[in-house]
Design an enzyme around this catalytic site. Structure first.
Site, PDB file in Angstrom:
ATOM      1  N   GLY A  82      71.271  11.312 -18.058  1.00  0.00           N
ATOM      2  CA  GLY A  82      72.093  12.489 -17.765  1.00  0.00           C
ATOM      3  C   GLY A  82      72.073  12.956 -16.321  1.00  0.00           C
ATOM      4  CB  ALA A  83      70.218  11.982 -13.317  1.00  0.00           C
ATOM      5  CB  VAL A  84      74.994  13.620 -10.981  1.00  0.00           C
ATOM      6  CG1 VAL A  84      76.210  13.149 -10.199  1.00  0.00           C
ATOM      7  CG2 VAL A  84      75.372  14.677 -12.012  1.00  0.00           C
ATOM      8  CB  VAL A  85      73.052   8.006 -10.727  1.00  0.00           C
ATOM      9  CG1 VAL A  85      72.560   6.890  -9.814  1.00  0.00           C
ATOM     10  CG2 VAL A  85      71.879   8.639 -11.476  1.00  0.00           C
ATOM     11  N   PRO A  86      75.009   8.460  -7.885  1.00  0.00           N
ATOM     12  CG  PRO A  86      74.421   8.500  -5.612  1.00  0.00           C
ATOM     13  CD  PRO A  86      73.971   8.967  -6.966  1.00  0.00           C
TER      14      PRO A  86
ATOM     15  CG  LEU B  20      66.853   8.393 -12.622  1.00  0.00           C
ATOM     16  CD1 LEU B  20      66.792   8.278 -11.104  1.00  0.00           C
ATOM     17  CD2 LEU B  20      66.189   9.697 -13.087  1.00  0.00           C
ATOM     18  NE  ARG B  21      75.314   5.721 -12.733  1.00  0.00           N
ATOM     19  CZ  ARG B  21      74.928   4.603 -12.108  1.00  0.00           C
ATOM     20  NH1 ARG B  21      74.574   3.537 -12.795  1.00  0.00           N
ATOM     21  NH2 ARG B  21      74.881   4.554 -10.791  1.00  0.00           N
TER      22      ARG B  21
ATOM     23  CG  HIS C 282      57.795   4.343   2.295  1.00  0.00           C
ATOM     24  ND1 HIS C 282      58.821   5.087   1.790  1.00  0.00           N
ATOM     25  CD2 HIS C 282      57.604   4.793   3.552  1.00  0.00           C
ATOM     26  CE1 HIS C 282      59.234   5.947   2.696  1.00  0.00           C
ATOM     27  NE2 HIS C 282      58.512   5.796   3.782  1.00  0.00           N
TER      28      HIS C 282
ATOM     29  CB  SER D 102      76.316   3.006  -2.600  1.00  0.00           C
ATOM     30  OG  SER D 102      77.221   3.734  -1.795  1.00  0.00           O
TER      31      SER D 102
END
Lengths: 616, 441
Positions: free
Chosen positions: A301-305, A297-298, A278, A307
């Site tokens: 407050g975002a849910v971030v894995p 992002l984490r 891209h 991986s």
């Protein structure tokens, strides 16, 4: 149609104009429509810029084969389909910008998807500025589009039927998803379907540096959409869009749970610059790395894995939590739609080779333009009305049908000396059968004989439309060195008028409220006969212009449809059909008379050969 | 298709060609510089560039890396013969280029190693340090930005020292630039007027030539002239179709430290001729983990996963194919990778991951047909090299595509594991990596 709320770009009534001759994409959209139980196909029209002015695309809607209208300009498509507020622009990177400008400036268009990869960045930024001013949406460039489960999808988004079924995209779930990558949109839809009640809407904003709409802009729509309970984001290394999401989370403009992952964490391990697939996946500074954005992002407050591998589990955890809290109540799963067997992979739907839209003998009863033959007979349709059904595919007002009757009567014959009758007679006398005699006569009909209806109708109407005065029209034709079609006769003149023309004029005066083109033609005749008294409006011309007056007065035709009627040669059909009656008559006449082989008398030929030029 | 860096030499030549026109003839930048790849090349250039033998010169490598001074690669204030000798002395030399330096000027990062091949030679511009300025043009989503600083020099990007900037909306004319705000109090006198004209002309060039980035650092402004001493630029290569004539012949060199291999060049040529997308970057030709992944987005995630699982040193390539390539294109792409990975045998063998998400419109059966053709050709070599192949893919006609792949594996006797969308997209990476012996010498 009810106006869509701002947060809804696509619903079950949305229809789109496809720019580009994209049969497969159109078919995929219709397959999706069918699976989703849409009543109407989501493709209103296909624009093929290098195609003819009008045409059709053969596609399947479920089991049924249907025709999608085609034309060769976006402006035309938008005029024909003002209800379509989506344009899917498949133009190549070379022309994507110009087509997009036209689409955005079309008042009825609200959402534009740009599929092409490789649109120059400055051009895209110009488009962004334009859509901001006009308050419209752009999805792309360099994207596959978007999908609203069970409602509408753009082009190839969502992939093949097997995937639509596997990821339950034929019915709405509770998740709003946005991804940069178009290729990953399906993968995300699948992952979401495995870990929740599925997608409600998914958008791929595209891999370019400057996407027409950003991840956050779609998330804000999802936030406003009460059907969407949580959101899934697949970001990408490069750019700073994910920080805008983090900000929105922190400021509370996004309150629904967000599960997010930014790809490209591997870049840090690479020894030197690598350009990913891209264009936008290019890092300009430490803040644009995937790791930095995932952390931001984490922290917001975002849910971030940890991986991509755990992405699905995080989605499931959020979903289960919402279910536990009662925010999501799972309804009964609708039955999985059954696709016709020929839709299954490995089997091919075979398009038919012939299309017919005027008559149908495949049912119990013969149909003329949908009207059963019993109705035609029992309700006393005239021959003119039958012609209307089979030629124009509609019932026109009685006076139009009457005119056809009249025209057939008037053109039925004109004696043995005109070329068609003469040919029919010669052929009959050569011992040939009826069809050969009629055919040889019909073949003489053309621009010089009987075939001037179309030309007259076209020329006179064009002059009137352009606002020319009769004088200007005559002068213009003279300048071009062209004869005016429908003017002039071999024998008839002002002093020796053609009774057929007189009858037609009388009929028009008695039956038509308005006959602008006839009036115009008669004014022209005044000018031409002043020069030479045989330059009268002849029967071809009179029929041609009257036909225009009648069809336009019925209100059954738009200007363009009417142009098509003339362009495809309909009017000459009147003369061909009418005169066939006479030619059959002449054939029967000769057979009854038992005339022998015709040989033209030698005395009637002027022989003028070159002299023998060989040396003596 | 993206913003790509061009050589300093090319950037200066573009300015030389277009600044005069873009300034309505008011600016004549001579752009005195030559690009050479050997000392002999410089000697040959002297015929057309008499200044080479009459001026004091500056020689620098021109290979898309910055901090040349700190890396000890600027040879300034020298005569012609010295320049020739310096170039020959450095040509072909492998050097480590650093981006970070500590306050004492020692390298503070591992650096990128590459070979010196191209040199730019220019006349020395004598000036005082206070005549150095910083000027840059760059874009963002809603417009462009012009940045200016009175304190030019190597550090300005990081220190943002005295940096002022103005935002220019998309479509704005160069004449409307608010240069008062940009230059206020920083430049005065004769230079100001000249600088204003130069700025407007440069901005017009930047817009018209589809630059993504254009930086002068330093820009030397004296009472007599304005000279861009060091220029860094990126062009939006997707605008090539619009700028063919404006750009003229132009080279987009690979980033320093990564000479384009024959195979990469081959795939690049294939990509240019195709409506589909085919990309290949060799990261480590001796790596044991090779990938052939469909999709610009998915390919990054596969690479992420290999790195996450601790195999970054073993990852041999990054690449992707997408946009429904033909069978023949996919075959060529696959052959290239298979050829590369079967050149050197290693104990314990290698793995190839043929991955991808669930395609939207790329036909899996058609593209897999191309891969199968390549597998047929390389079957013997694949077995010799003990190569295991791991497949995961979905999309149009995937059932058929996977079935054909299974059939081919059986027929050719290849060690292959084949999965459809029922497997998590990147789970196949772990499966592949687990098959590699942990320790290899």
């Amino acid at each position: 149609m009810a106006a869509r709320p701002d947060y809804t770009l696509f619903d079950r009534d949305t229809t789109a104009i496809i720019f580009g001759n994209q049969q497969r994409a159109a078919q995929r959209m219709l397959d999706f429509d069918y699976l989703s139980g849409r009543k109407m196909p989501s493709v209103a029209c296909v624009v093929d810029p290098s195609g003819p002015r009008r045409g059709n695309m053969q596609v399947f809607f479920g089991r049924k084969e249907i025709l999608l209208p085609m034309c060769n300009s976006l402006a035309q498509a938008a005029r024909d389909h003002p209800e379509s507020d989506v344009v899917i622009n498949f133009a190549s990177f070379r022309s994507a910008h110009d087509v997009s400008v036209e689409a955005l400036q079309t008042p009825t268009v609200r959402t534009l998807a740009i599929i092409a990869e490789g649109v120059p960045e400055r051009q895209t930024r110009q488009l962004i500025a334009l859509k901001d001013v006009l308050g419209k949406w752009i999805i792309g460039p360099a994207t596959v589009g978007a999908i609203a489960a069970g409602a509408f999808k753009i082009g190839n988004a969502g992939g093949a039927i097997s995937n639509l079924l596997m990821s339950k995209l034929y019915r709405a779930g509770s998740v709003g998803c946005v991804s940069k990558s178009g290729g990953m949109l399906n993968e995300m839809a699948h992952m979401i379907s495995l870990n929740s009640n599925g997608l409600l809407e998914g958008v791929a904003t595209g891999g370019d540096t400057y996407p027409g709409s950003t991840l956050l802009e779609h998330l804000l729509r999802y936030e406003a959409n009460p059907e969407i309970k949580f959101m899934v984001v697949l970001g990408e290394v490069g750019g700073s869009e994910e920080y805008a999401i983090a900000d929105a989370l922190r400021r509370g403009t996004l309150t629904k749970p967000v599960v997010a992952w930014v790809t490209g964490t591997c870049l840090k391990a690479f020894p030197s610059e690598v350009q990913f697939g891209h264009a936008g996946a290019m890092v300009k500074g430490a803040s644009e790395t995937a790791d930095a954005k995932n952390t931001a992002l984490r922290e917001a407050g975002a849910v971030v894995p940890d991986s991509y591998n755990d992405f699905g589990e995080k989605i499931r955890a959020v979903y289960d939590d919402l279910k536990r809290r009662g925010d999501i109540v799972e309804g009964p799963e609708p039955p999985v739609p059954v696709m016709p067997a020929e839709y299954l992979p490995g089997t091919m739907r075979k398009p038919t080779n012939v299309t017919c839209t005027i008559s149908d003998d495949s049912g119990e009863e013969l149909l003329y333009a949908g009207v059963p033959i019993s109705t035609v007979i029992n309700e006393g349709y005239t021959l003119g009305e039958v012609i209307c059904l089979l030629w124009f595919k509609k019932r026109l007002p009685r006076y139009a049908a009457d005119f056809l009757d009249l025209a057939l009567k008037i053109t039925a014959d004109h004696g043995p000396c005109v070329s068609a009758a003469h040919n029919a007679i010669v052929t009959a006398r050569a011992g040939k059968d009826l069809t050969a005699a009629v055919a040889s006569g019909v073949l003489t009909i053309g621009p010089r004989f009987g075939g001037a209806l179309d030309g007259a109708a076209r020329r006179f109407k064009e002059a009137l439309d352009r606002g020319l005065s009769p004088r200007q029209f005559v002068d213009e034709m003279k300048e071009k060195g062209e004869n005016i079609p429908g003017i002039g006769h071999m024998i008839k003149s002002v002093q020796n008028p053609d009774m057929r023309v007189t009858l037609l004029k009388e009929w028009a005066a008695a039956n038509l409220p308005k006959h602008d083109l006839l009036d115009f033609a008669l004014e022209v005749e005044k000018l031409t006969t002043a020069k030479k008294n045989t330059l009268i409006l002849n029967v071809d011309g009179c029929l041609g212009v009257l036909f225009v007056d009648i069809l336009l007065s019925t209100g059954a035709y738009t200007v363009e449809e009417f142009d098509e009627v003339i362009d495809i040669g309909t009017l000459n059909g009147i003369f061909v059909l009418g005169r066939t009656i006479g030619m059959i008559g002449h054939f029967l006449d000769q057979k009854r008379l038992g005339t022998g082989l015709y040989r033209h008398p030698t005395a009637d030929v002027l022989y003028m050969l070159p002299r023998d030029s060989r040396p003596a | 298709m993206a913003q790509k860096a061009i050589r300093e030499y090319d950037a200066k030549k573009l300015l030389e060609r277009h600044l005069r026109r873009c300034s309505g003839g008011r600016i004549g930048y001579e752009g005195r510089s030559v690009l050479v790849t050997s000392g002999l090349g410089l000697e040959e250039s002297a015929d057309d560039n008499s200044w080479l033998k009459t001026s004091r010169l500056v020689v620098k490598p021109d290979q898309l890396f910055g901090k040349r001074g700190k890396n000890g690669l600027v040879f300034a204030d020298v005569g012609f013969e010295e320049a020739v000798a310096w170039i020959d002395g450095h040509l072909g030399r492998e050097v480590a280029i650093h981006r970070e330096f500590d306050p004492q000027g020692n390298p503070a990062d591992a650096g990128v190693t590459g070979t010196l091949t191209h040199f730019i030679v220019e006349p020395l511009v004598a000036h005082a340090p206070d005549q150095e300025y910083y000027l840059a043009f760059t874009g963002h989503r809603r417009g462009d930005m012009v940045l200016f600083s009175k304190a030019g020099g190597v550090e300005v990007e990081s220190t943002k020292n005295g940096l002022t900037s103005i935002d220019v909306p998309i479509g704005a004319d160069a004449d409307t630039l608010d240069l008062k705000t940009l230059l206020s109090g920083q430049v005065e006198g004769v230079a100001l007027k000249a600088l204003v004209e130069l700025l407007r002309a440069c901005f017009a060039c930047y817009v018209e030539l589809h630059f993504g980035f254009l930086e002068f650092n330093p820009l030397v402004v004296t009472d007599r002239e304005i000279i861009p001493v060091d220029v860094k630029a990126r062009l939006d290569d997707s605008a090539a179709f619009l700028c063919e004539e404006l750009w003229g012949p132009l080279d987009f060199p690979p980033p320093f430290g990564r000479a384009r291999t024959k195979e990469e060049a081959y795939i690049e040529a294939l990509d240019e001729r195709s409506g589909a997308s085919l990309k290949l970057t060799i990261l480590n030709p001796r790596g044991r983990v090779w990938t052939m992944v469909a999709g610009g987005g998915a390919s990054v995630i596969y690479a992420d996963t290999v790195v996450d699982l601790g195999y970054m040193d073993e990852l041999a390539d990054y690449g992707e194919y997408s946009g429904d390539p033909s069978t023949a294109e996919t075959r060529e792409y696959a052959r290239t990778i298979l050829d590369l990975m079967t050149r050197e045998r290693v104990e314990g063998g290698k793995v190839l991951i043929i991955g991808g998400g669930i395609a939207n419109f790329t036909d899996v059966a058609t593209t897999f047909e191309g891969i199968i053709e390549a597998l047929e050709e390389y079957a013997a070599r694949l077995k010799e090299n003990n190569i295991r192949i791991y497949v995961r893919r979905g999309g149009p006609n995937y059932v058929q595509g996977l079935a054909r792949m299974r059939e081919a594996a059986e027929r050719l006797g290849l060690d292959m594991q084949i999965h459809g969308p029922e497997m998590h997209m990147t789970a196949v990476v772990k499966e592949a990596l687990d098959s590699l012996p942990k320790e290899v010498d």
